[in-house]
Design a protein around this motif. Structure first.
Motif, PDB file in Angstrom:
ATOM      1  N   GLY A   1       0.834  -1.203   0.000  1.00 25.27           N
ATOM      2  CA  GLY A   1       0.000   0.000   0.000  1.00 25.27           C
ATOM      3  C   GLY A   1       0.868   1.252   0.000  1.00 25.27           C
ATOM      4  N   GLY A   2       0.202   2.396  -0.116  1.00 27.25           N
ATOM      5  CA  GLY A   2       0.923   3.663  -0.221  1.00 27.25           C
ATOM      6  C   GLY A   2       1.853   3.921   0.956  1.00 27.25           C
ATOM      7  N   VAL A   3       1.348   3.802   2.166  1.00 21.39           N
ATOM      8  CA  VAL A   3       2.176   4.057   3.354  1.00 21.39           C
ATOM      9  C   VAL A   3       3.068   2.848   3.628  1.00 21.39           C
ATOM     10  N   GLY A   4       2.496   1.644   3.449  1.00 19.73           N
ATOM     11  CA  GLY A   4       3.254   0.419   3.726  1.00 19.73           C
ATOM     12  C   GLY A   4       4.552   0.354   2.941  1.00 19.73           C
TER      13      GLY A   4
ATOM     14  N   GLY B   1      -0.201  -8.691   1.926  1.00 21.59           N
ATOM     15  CA  GLY B   1      -1.463  -8.030   1.613  1.00 21.59           C
ATOM     16  C   GLY B   1      -2.324  -9.046   0.894  1.00 21.59           C
ATOM     17  N   ARG B   2      -3.444  -8.568   0.338  1.00 22.50           N
ATOM     18  CA  ARG B   2      -4.344  -9.533  -0.297  1.00 22.50           C
ATOM     19  C   ARG B   2      -3.961  -9.857  -1.736  1.00 22.50           C
ATOM     20  N   ARG B   3      -3.565  -8.809  -2.467  1.00 16.85           N
ATOM     21  CA  ARG B   3      -3.436  -8.998  -3.922  1.00 16.85           C
ATOM     22  C   ARG B   3      -2.019  -9.356  -4.336  1.00 16.85           C
ATOM     23  N   ARG B   4      -1.856 -10.567  -4.866  1.00 16.77           N
ATOM     24  CA  ARG B   4      -0.543 -11.080  -5.287  1.00 16.77           C
ATOM     25  C   ARG B   4       0.112 -10.141  -6.303  1.00 16.77           C
ATOM     26  N   GLU B   5      -0.712  -9.637  -7.255  1.00 14.31           N
ATOM     27  CA  GLU B   5      -0.105  -8.839  -8.340  1.00 14.31           C
ATOM     28  C   GLU B   5       0.466  -7.536  -7.777  1.00 14.31           C
ATOM     29  N   ARG B   6      -0.193  -6.955  -6.796  1.00  9.93           N
ATOM     30  CA  ARG B   6       0.310  -5.717  -6.209  1.00  9.93           C
ATOM     31  C   ARG B   6       1.630  -5.980  -5.457  1.00  9.93           C
ATOM     32  N   LEU B   7       1.705  -7.149  -4.826  1.00 13.20           N
ATOM     33  CA  LEU B   7       2.923  -7.525  -4.088  1.00 13.20           C
ATOM     34  C   LEU B   7       4.069  -7.813  -5.058  1.00 13.20           C
TER      35      LEU B   7
ATOM     36  N   ASP C   1      -5.049 -12.535   3.896  1.00 15.87           N
ATOM     37  CA  ASP C   1      -6.274 -11.738   3.969  1.00 15.87           C
ATOM     38  C   ASP C   1      -6.730 -11.764   5.416  1.00 15.87           C
ATOM     39  N   ALA C   2      -6.793 -10.586   6.017  1.00 17.97           N
ATOM     40  CA  ALA C   2      -7.146 -10.482   7.436  1.00 17.97           C
ATOM     41  C   ALA C   2      -8.514 -11.073   7.738  1.00 17.97           C
ATOM     42  N   LEU C   3      -9.370 -11.160   6.733  1.00 22.85           N
ATOM     43  CA  LEU C   3     -10.727 -11.650   6.979  1.00 22.85           C
ATOM     44  C   LEU C   3     -10.915 -13.112   6.573  1.00 22.85           C
TER      45      LEU C   3
ATOM     46  N   GLN D   1       0.218   0.229  14.806  1.00 25.72           N
ATOM     47  CA  GLN D   1      -0.843   0.502  13.837  1.00 25.72           C
ATOM     48  C   GLN D   1      -0.705   1.901  13.268  1.00 25.72           C
ATOM     49  N   LEU D   2      -0.755   2.003  11.948  1.00 26.94           N
ATOM     50  CA  LEU D   2      -0.743   3.303  11.280  1.00 26.94           C
ATOM     51  C   LEU D   2      -2.181   3.717  11.040  1.00 26.94           C
ATOM     52  N   ASN D   3      -2.533   4.889  11.511  1.00 28.76           N
ATOM     53  CA  ASN D   3      -3.911   5.352  11.440  1.00 28.76           C
ATOM     54  C   ASN D   3      -3.918   6.781  10.919  1.00 28.76           C
TER      55      ASN D   3
ATOM     56  N   GLY E   1     -18.001   5.649   7.947  1.00 28.99           N
ATOM     57  CA  GLY E   1     -17.548   4.281   8.234  1.00 28.99           C
ATOM     58  C   GLY E   1     -16.055   4.222   8.440  1.00 28.99           C
ATOM     59  N   ARG E   2     -15.321   4.965   7.643  1.00 29.80           N
ATOM     60  CA  ARG E   2     -13.862   4.987   7.771  1.00 29.80           C
ATOM     61  C   ARG E   2     -13.470   5.692   9.080  1.00 29.80           C
ATOM     62  N   ALA E   3     -14.132   6.805   9.375  1.00 27.55           N
ATOM     63  CA  ALA E   3     -13.759   7.596  10.552  1.00 27.55           C
ATOM     64  C   ALA E   3     -14.073   6.849  11.846  1.00 27.55           C
TER      65      ALA E   3
ATOM     66  N   MET F   1      -1.372  13.978   6.107  1.00 23.19           N
ATOM     67  CA  MET F   1      -1.336  13.620   4.678  1.00 23.19           C
ATOM     68  C   MET F   1       0.025  13.044   4.307  1.00 23.19           C
ATOM     69  N   ILE F   2      -0.014  11.936   3.577  1.00 22.29           N
ATOM     70  CA  ILE F   2       1.209  11.223   3.231  1.00 22.29           C
ATOM     71  C   ILE F   2       1.464  11.324   1.725  1.00 22.29           C
ATOM     72  N   ARG F   3       2.734  11.511   1.379  1.00 21.42           N
ATOM     73  CA  ARG F   3       3.140  11.489  -0.040  1.00 21.42           C
ATOM     74  C   ARG F   3       3.339  10.033  -0.440  1.00 21.42           C
TER      75      ARG F   3
ATOM     76  N   ALA G   1       1.016   6.191  -5.164  1.00 24.73           N
ATOM     77  CA  ALA G   1      -0.276   6.241  -5.853  1.00 24.73           C
ATOM     78  C   ALA G   1      -0.703   7.696  -6.073  1.00 24.73           C
ATOM     79  N   ARG G   2      -0.507   8.516  -5.066  1.00 24.28           N
ATOM     80  CA  ARG G   2      -0.899   9.923  -5.213  1.00 24.28           C
ATOM     81  C   ARG G   2      -0.041  10.598  -6.276  1.00 24.28           C
ATOM     82  N   ARG G   3       1.277  10.292  -6.235  1.00 24.72           N
ATOM     83  CA  ARG G   3       2.194  10.883  -7.225  1.00 24.72           C
ATOM     84  C   ARG G   3       1.767  10.491  -8.636  1.00 24.72           C
TER      85      ARG G   3
HETATM   86  N1  LIG Z   1      -2.320   7.681   2.472  1.00 21.75           N
HETATM   87  C1  LIG Z   1      -2.432   8.664   3.366  1.00 21.75           C
HETATM   88  O1  LIG Z   1      -2.275   9.863   3.077  1.00 21.75           O
HETATM   89  C2  LIG Z   1      -2.704   8.341   4.796  1.00 21.75           C
HETATM   90  C3  LIG Z   1      -2.823   9.413   5.673  1.00 21.75           C
HETATM   91  C4  LIG Z   1      -3.052   9.159   7.005  1.00 21.75           C
HETATM   92  C5  LIG Z   1      -3.172   7.859   7.443  1.00 21.75           C
HETATM   93  N2  LIG Z   1      -3.070   6.817   6.575  1.00 21.75           N
HETATM   94  C6  LIG Z   1      -3.238   5.468   7.118  1.00 21.75           C
HETATM   95  O2  LIG Z   1      -2.250   4.567   6.659  1.00 21.75           O
HETATM   96  C7  LIG Z   1      -2.819   3.258   6.590  1.00 21.75           C
HETATM   97  C8  LIG Z   1      -2.555   2.693   5.201  1.00 21.75           C
HETATM   98  O3  LIG Z   1      -3.155   3.555   4.241  1.00 21.75           O
HETATM   99  P1  LIG Z   1      -2.696   3.572   2.715  1.00 21.75           P
HETATM  100  O4  LIG Z   1      -2.979   4.945   2.211  1.00 21.75           O
HETATM  101  O5  LIG Z   1      -1.335   3.030   2.586  1.00 21.75           O
HETATM  102  O6  LIG Z   1      -3.772   2.582   2.079  1.00 21.75           O
HETATM  103  P2  LIG Z   1      -3.649   1.666   0.762  1.00 21.75           P
HETATM  104  O7  LIG Z   1      -2.662   2.224  -0.187  1.00 21.75           O
HETATM  105  O8  LIG Z   1      -5.037   1.439   0.309  1.00 21.75           O
HETATM  106  O9  LIG Z   1      -3.067   0.296   1.341  1.00 21.75           O
HETATM  107  C9  LIG Z   1      -3.839  -0.506   2.168  1.00 21.75           C
HETATM  108  C10 LIG Z   1      -3.185  -1.859   2.245  1.00 21.75           C
HETATM  109  O10 LIG Z   1      -3.995  -2.647   3.116  1.00 21.75           O
HETATM  110  C11 LIG Z   1      -4.094  -3.949   2.562  1.00 21.75           C
HETATM  111  N3  LIG Z   1      -5.324  -4.572   3.040  1.00 21.75           N
HETATM  112  C12 LIG Z   1      -6.566  -4.054   3.057  1.00 21.75           C
HETATM  113  N4  LIG Z   1      -7.435  -4.930   3.572  1.00 21.75           N
HETATM  114  C13 LIG Z   1      -6.722  -6.052   3.873  1.00 21.75           C
HETATM  115  C14 LIG Z   1      -7.049  -7.318   4.396  1.00 21.75           C
HETATM  116  N5  LIG Z   1      -8.324  -7.656   4.702  1.00 21.75           N
HETATM  117  N6  LIG Z   1      -6.076  -8.215   4.583  1.00 21.75           N
HETATM  118  C15 LIG Z   1      -4.791  -7.921   4.247  1.00 21.75           C
HETATM  119  N7  LIG Z   1      -4.413  -6.740   3.726  1.00 21.75           N
HETATM  120  C16 LIG Z   1      -5.379  -5.818   3.536  1.00 21.75           C
HETATM  121  C17 LIG Z   1      -4.138  -3.701   1.056  1.00 21.75           C
HETATM  122  O11 LIG Z   1      -3.766  -4.888   0.384  1.00 21.75           O
HETATM  123  P3  LIG Z   1      -4.368  -5.188  -1.077  1.00 21.75           P
HETATM  124  O12 LIG Z   1      -4.020  -4.027  -1.934  1.00 21.75           O
HETATM  125  O13 LIG Z   1      -3.654  -6.443  -1.476  1.00 21.75           O
HETATM  126  O14 LIG Z   1      -5.843  -5.326  -0.926  1.00 21.75           O
HETATM  127  C18 LIG Z   1      -3.093  -2.589   0.919  1.00 21.75           C
HETATM  128  O15 LIG Z   1      -1.805  -3.143   0.806  1.00 21.75           O
HETATM  129  C19 LIG Z   1      -4.316   3.398   6.918  1.00 21.75           C
HETATM  130  O16 LIG Z   1      -4.548   3.095   8.259  1.00 21.75           O
HETATM  131  C20 LIG Z   1      -4.574   4.867   6.680  1.00 21.75           C
HETATM  132  O17 LIG Z   1      -5.624   5.355   7.474  1.00 21.75           O
HETATM  133  C21 LIG Z   1      -2.844   7.019   5.257  1.00 21.75           C
END
Ligand SMILES: NC(=O)c1ccc[n+]([C@@H]2O[C@H](COP(=O)([O-])OP(=O)(O)OC[C@H]3O[C@@H](n4cnc5c(N)ncnc54)[C@H](OP(=O)(O)O)[C@@H]3O)[C@@H](O)[C@H]2O)c1
Length: 269
Positions: free
Chosen positions: A28-31, A49-55, A73-75, A149-151, A164-166, A197-199, A202-204
């Motif tokens: 993911g973006g932050v990960g 993460g869930r999606r092999r192709e993204r990994l 997959d966490a679920l 945990q990153l939030n 729902g997200r909040a 806000m994170i750089r 995906a955003r770039r």
């Molecule tokens: N981006 C920002 O600007 C920003 C700002 C503040 C806080 N944050 C926080 O940073 C954290 C990550 O955000 P992000 O922007 O990096 O999101 P993201 O790019 O959408 O990445 C989310 C990651 O979570 C994985 N994921 C989702 N559901 C899952 C599940 N059930 N099991 C396993 N993996 C799962 C996704 O894997 P798949 O792609 O394989 O589904 C993806 O790798 C969040 O808590 C967000 O609130 C982000």
């Protein structure tokens, strides 16, 4: 080859050689920023993460011998078995970093217009997912390893159109801090880090970037300092990282977020 830029506030003595960091949501973006900093600090990084192709795309972008990618997959019903398998291959983990989020498929919508299905999906994919990840992976932390945990700021403030997200972000924060208190001193360390806000890549790619936002790898360097125990915030379970130049701060220094004094309290005028 350096995969990130170590920010000025980060600790120069941080060295994660011989450590293993599991990044859930690592593609993911932050990960990805957490993965990059962990590798630069000398750790082995296991991105899941869930999606092999993204990994696989992540692994192609970062051809580093210490990077491993795998799916979970966490679920899924077999999460506990999958976590045990990962731990058998790579554990115990010095860091388990939870960087997962789901916005759901409903788009922006006022809270009371959510259908039951949308509501339940948002709770499951954000809150239940994080709970299940904690239950599955905390047993595989090294003795003084960290769960982090990153939030986002949605854990703190109203987010019209994204209720729902909040509300799940607020509950994730509560859950994480409760577990920190339940585990207490002496065992694994638990951290909640609230980000501005994170750089991200995906955003770039989408053409949205701002030098005032925080590079994802800066978040990773904070994580690396915590795993190494070199961060001055290592003793505080709640951190805010909302100002790129200030770096991460402990909860006490975030005065604007302090609760208002109750009427009639000492000092009230
Ligand atoms: N981006 C920002 O600007 C920003 C700002 C503040 C806080 N944050 C926080 O940073 C954290 C990550 O955000 P992000 O922007 O990096 O999101 P993201 O790019 O959408 O990445 C989310 C990651 O979570 C994985 N994921 C989702 N559901 C899952 C599940 N059930 N099991 C396993 N993996 C799962 C996704 O894997 P798949 O792609 O394989 O589904 C993806 O790798 C969040 O808590 C967000 O609130 C982000």
């Amino acid at each position: 080859m350096s995969l990130s830029t170590r920010p000025q506030w980060a600790q120069t003595q941080t060295d994660l050689t011989g450590k293993t960091v599991l990044v859930i949501g690592g593609a993911g973006g932050v990960g990805e920023g957490v993965v990059r900093a962990a590798l630069d600090a000398g750790a082995r990084a296991v991105a899941v993460g869930r999606r092999r192709e993204r990994l696989d795309e992540l692994a192609a972008r970062i051809p580093h011998p210490q990077l491993v990618v795998d799916t979970i997959d966490a679920l899924s019903v077999d999460l506990t078995a999958r976590s045990a398998k990962l731990a058998e291959r790579f554990g115990p983990f010095d860091g388990v970093i939870v960087s997962v989020a789901s916005w759901g498929g409903q788009g922006r919508k006022p809270a009371l217009e959510l259908t039951d299905t949308e509501w339940n999906d948002l709770l499951a994919s954000n809150l239940t997912a994080v709970f299940r990840l904690y239950r599955a992976f905390i047993p595989h932390l090294a003795g003084r390893g960290i769960l982090l945990q990153l939030n986002g700021m949605s854990a703190e403030i109203p987010f019209p159109g994204a209720a729902g997200r909040a509300l799940t972000a607020a509950a994730q924060k509560s859950l994480t801090r409760t577990i920190a208190a339940e585990l207490g001193e002496g065992g694994p360390r638990v951290y909640e880090v609230i980000l501005g806000m994170i750089r991200t890549r995906a955003r770039r790619l989408a053409g949205t970037d701002d030098p005032g936002w925080i590079p994802a790898s800066d978040v990773g360097w904070h994580v690396a300092d915590l795993i190494a125990g070199t961060s001055p915030l290592a003793g505080n379970d709640l951190h805010y990282f909302v100002d790129v130049s200030a770096g991460p701060e402990g909860a006490d220094s975030m005065r604007p977020l302090a609760l208002p004094r109750p009427a009639g309290a000492a000092g009230a005028r």
